[in-house]
Design an enzyme around this catalytic site. Sequence first.
Site, PDB file in Angstrom:
ATOM      1  CG  LEU A  69     -13.636  -1.874   1.540  1.00 26.79           C
ATOM      2  CD1 LEU A  69     -13.569  -2.032   3.043  1.00 26.79           C
ATOM      3  CD2 LEU A  69     -14.984  -1.309   1.129  1.00 26.79           C
ATOM      4  NE  ARG A  70      -5.202  -0.375  -1.582  1.00 23.89           N
ATOM      5  CZ  ARG A  70      -4.450  -1.470  -1.695  1.00 23.89           C
ATOM      6  NH1 ARG A  70      -4.109  -1.908  -2.882  1.00 23.89           N
ATOM      7  NH2 ARG A  70      -4.050  -2.119  -0.625  1.00 23.89           N
ATOM      8  N   GLY A  71     -10.463   1.012  -3.783  1.00 25.57           N
ATOM      9  CA  GLY A  71     -11.026   1.702  -4.933  1.00 25.57           C
ATOM     10  C   GLY A  71     -12.122   2.664  -4.526  1.00 25.57           C
TER      11      GLY A  71
END
EC number: 3.2.1.147
Length: 140
Positions: A69-71
């Site tokens: 999700l960070r990506g």
Amino acid sequence: DFMFGTSTASGGLAPSGVMNSLEPKGLAYYNNLLNELLKVLFTYFGDRAYAPNSPQRLSLSLSGVFHLLRGTADFYALNHYSSRDKYGLPKLLLTEDGYGDDGQLDDFEKNYLNATLQAMYLMKEQNVTSVHYTVNKCMN
């Protein structure tokens, strides 16, 4: 279906009390967030995660979910964040109308980012260590 778990002393997974401790916003609010997170997982894995016509379970560690999700947040936010919070997530610069400061974030991107980031905060704050979901595929 979502099943949250927390690590037990033996290292196994036990059903957590997460859903019982999520007042005052209410269960419906968090269920909606979790459904959005499920959509995110499908976005990344899709049919590749499952053997055809058989039930499969995909388990992701919390760190794995954070990585994905960070990506994704970085991809959608592009240059719309100025700094990162204590979890390493981008802090979005959203104006009151809900768009990025240069007007390039559309409603889908805004909702996608908000739901996924909030779901991550929820898991982190509730000490959820893994996420599981099961998909049943049937013959047509």
